[in-house]
Scaffold this motif. Sequence first.
Motif, PDB file in Angstrom:
ATOM      1  N   VAL A 109      -3.322   7.448   2.579  1.00  0.00           N
ATOM      2  CA  VAL A 109      -3.289   6.247   3.415  1.00  0.00           C
ATOM      3  C   VAL A 109      -3.405   6.676   4.866  1.00  0.00           C
ATOM      4  CG1 VAL A 109      -1.919   4.255   4.129  1.00  0.00           C
ATOM      5  CG2 VAL A 109      -1.890   4.998   1.732  1.00  0.00           C
ATOM      6  N   LEU A 128       0.826  -1.205   0.000  1.00  0.00           N
ATOM      7  CA  LEU A 128       0.000   0.000   0.000  1.00  0.00           C
ATOM      8  C   LEU A 128       0.864   1.259   0.000  1.00  0.00           C
ATOM      9  CD1 LEU A 128      -2.905   1.013   0.024  1.00  0.00           C
ATOM     10  CD2 LEU A 128      -2.856   0.862   2.521  1.00  0.00           C
ATOM     11  N   TYR A 165       1.051   3.981  -2.922  1.00  0.00           N
ATOM     12  CA  TYR A 165       0.766   5.393  -2.631  1.00  0.00           C
ATOM     13  C   TYR A 165       1.765   6.293  -3.364  1.00  0.00           C
ATOM     14  CZ  TYR A 165       0.564   9.806  -0.108  1.00  0.00           C
ATOM     15  OH  TYR A 165       0.473  11.140   0.197  1.00  0.00           O
ATOM     16  N   LEU A 168      -6.382  -6.655  -2.016  1.00  0.00           N
ATOM     17  CA  LEU A 168      -5.812  -5.311  -2.079  1.00  0.00           C
ATOM     18  C   LEU A 168      -5.625  -4.874  -3.530  1.00  0.00           C
ATOM     19  CD1 LEU A 168      -4.677  -2.799  -0.714  1.00  0.00           C
ATOM     20  CD2 LEU A 168      -2.456  -3.951  -0.615  1.00  0.00           C
ATOM     21  N   LEU A 210      -6.656  -1.375  -5.465  1.00  0.00           N
ATOM     22  CA  LEU A 210      -5.677  -0.520  -6.148  1.00  0.00           C
ATOM     23  C   LEU A 210      -5.893  -0.444  -7.655  1.00  0.00           C
ATOM     24  CD1 LEU A 210      -2.478  -1.467  -4.135  1.00  0.00           C
ATOM     25  CD2 LEU A 210      -3.880   0.605  -3.927  1.00  0.00           C
ATOM     26  N   VAL A 230      -7.753  -3.618   5.339  1.00  0.00           N
ATOM     27  CA  VAL A 230      -7.638  -2.421   4.516  1.00  0.00           C
ATOM     28  C   VAL A 230      -9.047  -2.040   4.083  1.00  0.00           C
ATOM     29  CG1 VAL A 230      -6.683  -1.428   2.388  1.00  0.00           C
ATOM     30  CG2 VAL A 230      -5.359  -3.122   3.684  1.00  0.00           C
TER      31      VAL A 230
END
Length: 188
Positions: free
Chosen positions: A48, A32, A36, A169, A173, A154
């Motif tokens: 985040v 993550l 970012y 995840l 994303l 998350v």
Amino acid sequence: MSLFRTLQHSPATISIFHNAKVPASASLYKILDKSYWKLNEEKSQFQVDLMANQMPTYDQFNLIYHQCLHNQTHKDILRDCFPFMRDQRLSTNKNSSITVTSPIGLLANAKGGSGNLKVFLEGEYSMIYEAFNSLVNDPTPDVNPANLFLAPLVVDWDQNLIANNEESLSVILNKYKADITDAGLSPA
């Protein structure tokens, strides 16, 4: 991206309920964090929100429960993060046992989403939340806090999606990768 956020020009918020001692949590946080910086050059896509050694508040849990359980995968993620919500087989003596069905277990069998089932009343959740906080802050707890809440979790509050592994995840994303591609930028 919601219309309200578009008008505000503010980035989405992705929270990670994180425990650095849990390898899966450390791995997701690394992915993550890298995403970012890689997908978010102008920091306008998402921000985040690191929730280290924390579990969702009651209000956050309610939002997750009522808005993020789109399919069985999401229900399984929620069950994985809250181990005490799983069905448990308990022995009463040598010859018999009972199965305690969790509210989420019942939810998994319900058709068409979460329905009107309530997992916790606010007071019940508050007791769990307080117990978790006291355990996680105790250097030698009698009970592992992971029995109450197991990171990682998350939450993409903008997309109403949750994740607890690399596969889920990547679903979160992918939206931001698509936004970069649609804008004519390279996700590099």
